[in-house]
Write an enzyme that holds these catalytic residues in place. Structure first.
Site, PDB file in Angstrom:
ATOM      1  CD  GLU A   1      -1.639   2.085   1.366  1.00  0.00           C
ATOM      2  OE1 GLU A   1      -3.323   2.607   0.988  1.00  0.00           O
ATOM      3  OE2 GLU A   1      -0.593   2.400   2.402  1.00  0.00           O
ATOM      4  CD  GLU A   2       2.405   3.343   3.116  1.00  0.00           C
ATOM      5  OE1 GLU A   2       2.503   4.420   3.043  1.00  0.00           O
ATOM      6  OE2 GLU A   2       0.773   3.297   3.965  1.00  0.00           O
TER       7      GLU A   2
ATOM      8  CD  GLU B   1      -5.720   3.430   4.006  1.00  0.00           C
ATOM      9  OE1 GLU B   1      -4.519   3.716   4.822  1.00  0.00           O
ATOM     10  OE2 GLU B   1      -4.774   2.696   2.563  1.00  0.00           O
TER      11      GLU B   1
ATOM     12  CG  HIS C   1       3.991   6.942   7.708  1.00  0.00           C
ATOM     13  ND1 HIS C   1       3.767   6.769   5.981  1.00  0.00           N
ATOM     14  CD2 HIS C   1       3.029   5.542   7.533  1.00  0.00           C
ATOM     15  CE1 HIS C   1       2.898   5.842   5.568  1.00  0.00           C
ATOM     16  NE2 HIS C   1       2.584   5.343   6.081  1.00  0.00           N
TER      17      HIS C   1
END
Length: 722
Positions: free
Chosen positions: A24-25, A51, A127
């Protein structure tokens, strides 16, 4: 899965796919692979995408659709703890928030409707190395599970579900928002437009009747409303001016983002001065313009002035079809019904009823949507304050937060401020606000207002991108013209390198402005517009044998120039470049057509199927040209290409085609020593395990303070001229 399948009394009427998609990233490769290639994809009628933009909290519905309101309605009607707002959807889809989700892939490539849910609390750790499972409380998972299970059960088990034939309820967008997490308010856009028109034009008609009825008494009521509007708009401008002035002052003093690890400072530093400004301007201006006016008459004038302003704003928002007009409608609607229709006589300025009763009824009418606005304000600050840690080095975050606070104050005080004209004095209230604000400002300007923290109370780290890089620049003659290696540093926030990160080498190194094609550094993704200042610390070259990673190599297999047309003044060529690239699973390519005297170049085709325009960006270098010897080659456009693959990677063979136009007075291009293309290839070894990092990189990371959240990897950079 267990909960859905264990209920044997209500069997499944439709299939469910649980899709655990990676990458996804890595720009959503797995979701794209499923929705475009998997045989089950064509059977999908809708999806719920899970998400995160933080760690825990309430999961917020921040995207729905498109054009399928039945799915959002199913969520609103069946989720026991609904939480979401259409404002989040419009903000996210506007691009203001730097993020993306698999929702876009399913929507754009699968053409199927869905719901996007995300945890957004504690975006500080998003993150970073501090983003771990322990930060998500069990109650967050339970709440999300309750909501998702209830909605899924309805969709796949209920005979009333619209899942089998979603097209039967497809009639445009749906505006939605929750009321304190108790229930969800939803309105189809067509119905919302009708209500918006009714409650934007209706108040204008009401005010026109008030003006006409006052004409007989020669009150010149239209002039009073006009003066009230001017005072209100002036107070808004003054509020914005004061908070922006404070933000600029704090930024210029070098104390930016003091609120980052102390969100409450926003209230005292910007909220109270803004509110005090609104109160002062309204009260002082009213005392000058409306001398000896009856207090309740004065309140009525300002209420009608606010009514006109917000009705006009609602009309304009409705004209541009913003779904977030639902929030403004909920502000105007109850007050129109109560003060302008049902209880009109009670609130008439000539009514000598008990003022306390009038105020109580008025506050009761204000309470529901004021609570909604407070909830939205909390969501906005909870999202944007942590977001300041990754807004880049260009935008001062204090200006962003100050602007947000000014907007929220204007919304929150929408009709409430008319009541201050009933009070005998507000001096002590304003004085208290200003005193608290002065204390907050003194604290922010002191040495104690450090923006970052990693402790038991809050984790608000500074993000630092650390790349141990090796750069090689080749000339047009294919010979090495420059070679170096070092630690390349980028911060993701405005304070940047003004604070001590813990590394003496980093503190002593000068700031580097952007020079050359994407600054001539190995950006993983094109952050050059947001991160404009970096640092480069000389270090030994990272070696493939040291890191134990796959070697990086770029080999040219085709360099072909063909004349495709000519006339009396110019020749046109097609230049094709093909390569064989081996390396890690993450590779970036920077492309720059070069122009010089009598020669212009542009990229016309390449290996990617998407349109070239989507990759085009304007140069951000402080110089718009490349200098080779005594000649300059100008940049017109830059292009960025990102290549990502899975573990089992095949050799990549990218190709590029350029159209080159040359004055016929010059030597033929196929024999000219003039470069027309600059290409840079980058190998990004950021998915390798920590043990595979270079020695210099590990030593540098060990020097950093605890409140620094580094993202470190090894990169190799090759720059070529053709």
């Amino acid at each position: 899965m267990r909960a859905v399948t264990s209920d044997h009394t209500h069997p499944l009427l439709h299939d469910i796919i649980f899709l655990f998609n990676g990458a996804e990233e890595n720009l959503h490769q797995a979701s794209h692979g499923f929705i475009t290639q998997h045989p089950w994809a064509k059977q999908v009628k809708g999806f719920i995408n899970l998400e995160a933009a933080g760690a825990g909290g309430k999961e917020i519905v921040f995207q729905t659709g498109p054009s399928h309101p039945w799915l959002a309605s199913a969520w609103a009607m069946n989720a026991p703890h609904p939480f979401g707002t259409v404002i989040a959807q419009e903000l996210f889809q506007s691009g203001i928030i730097p993020s993306d989700t698999d929702f876009r892939i399913f929507r754009d490539y699968g053409k199927i409707p869905g719901i996007d849910l995300a945890y957004m609390t504690n975006g500080y750790v998003y993150h970073t190395l501090y983003d771990d499972v322990d930060r998500i409380l069990p109650g967050c998972i339970q709440r999300a599970g309750d909501n998702i299970l209830a909605v899924v059960d309805h969709l796949v088990k209920s005979p009333s579900s619209l899942l089998p034939n979603p097209g039967s309820y497809r009639h445009g967008a749906l505006a939605f928002m929750d009321f304190l997490g108790i229930f969800m308010i939803t309105l189809p856009m067509r119905m919302l437009s009708i209500l918006n028109m009714l409650f934007s034009v209706g108040p204008i008609i009401y005010l026109a009747r008030c003006i006409m009825s006052s004409a007989a008494e020669r009150l010149h009521y239209e002039q009073k409303i006009f003066k009230g509007i001017v005072i209100i708009m002036s107070s808004w401008l003054a509020c914005a001016f004061v908070v922006f002035l404070l933000a600029i002052f704090v930024t210029k003093c070098g104390n930016s983002m003091a609120f980052f690890s102390r969100p409450y400072l926003v209230v005292f530093l910007y909220g109270l001065p803004g509110l005090a400004t609104l109160l002062i301007v309204n009260r002082v201006a009213a005392s000058i313009v409306f001398k000896n006016e009856d207090p309740w008459m004065l309140e009525t004038i300002f209420f009608d002035s606010y009514l006109f302003i917000w009705s006009a704003i609602l009309f304009q928002i409705n004209y541009i079809q913003l779904q977030s007009s639902l929030i403004l409608l909920l502000c105007v609607l109850p007050l129109c019904l109560i003060r302008c229709l049902f209880l009109k006589k009670i609130f008439h300025h000539k009514n000598d009823g008990i003022v306390a009763t009038k105020v109580a009824v008025y506050l009761a009418a204000l309470l529901p949507h004021t609570l909604i606005l407070f909830s939205l304000s909390w969501i906005g600050l909870d999202l944007f304050i942590p977001l300041c840690g990754r807004l880049g080095t260009v935008v001062p975050p204090d200006l962003v937060i100050a602007g947000l606070v000014a907007l929220l104050l204007i919304l929150l005080s929408h009709f409430v401020l008319s009541l201050i004209h009933l009070a005998e004095s507000i001096q002590w209230i304003v004085a208290g606000m200003l005193l608290l604000s002065a204390g907050a400002l003194c604290f922010v300007l002191s040495s104690h207002a450090f923006p970052y923290a990693v402790d038991n109370d809050i984790t608000a780290p500074q993000r630092l991108i650390v790349q141990h890089i090796s750069r090689t620049f080749y000339g047009f003659d294919k010979k090495v013209r420059q070679q170096d290696s070092g630690i390349w540093l980028n911060t993701m926030d405005y304070p940047g390198f003004k604070v001590d990160t813990g590394s003496n080498a980093a503190n002593e190194s000068p700031l580097l402005p952007c020079k050359g094609l994407f600054c001539h550094f190995p950006f993983l993704v094109p952050l050059n517009k947001f991160v404009t200042l970096s640092k480069y610390i000389p270090a030994d070259e990272p070696s493939f044998s040291e890191t134990g990673i796959q070697p990086f190599s770029v080999r040219l297999i085709q360099d072909e120039t063909t004349k495709i047309s000519e006339n009396s003044t110019s020749w046109t060529y097609k230049k094709r470049l093909s390569f064989v690239v081996d390396g890690p699973s993450h590779i970036s390519v920077h492309v720059a057509p070069l122009s010089s005297k009598g020669i212009s170049s542009k990229l016309t085709s390449w290996i990617v199927e998407d349109e070239i325009e989507r990759s085009r960006s304007k140069p951000t270098s402080i110089v718009d040209h490349l200098v080779l010897g005594d000649k300059r080659y100008h940049y017109a456009d830059w292009h960025f290409l990102y290549y990502g693959s899975g573990i089992y990677k095949e050799t990549w063979t990218p190709w590029f085609e350029f159209e080159i136009t040359q004055d016929s007075s010059l030597s033929p291009l196929d024999g000219s020593p003039t470069p027309t293309v600059e290409l840079a290839f980058m190998a990004q070894y950021y998915s390798t395990p920590l043990s595979a990092q270079s020695r210099d990189l590990k030593e540098f990371l060990a020097e950093l303070h605890r409140w620094v959240a580094p993202m470190g990897w090894v990169s190799f950079y090759e720059n070529h001229l053709f």
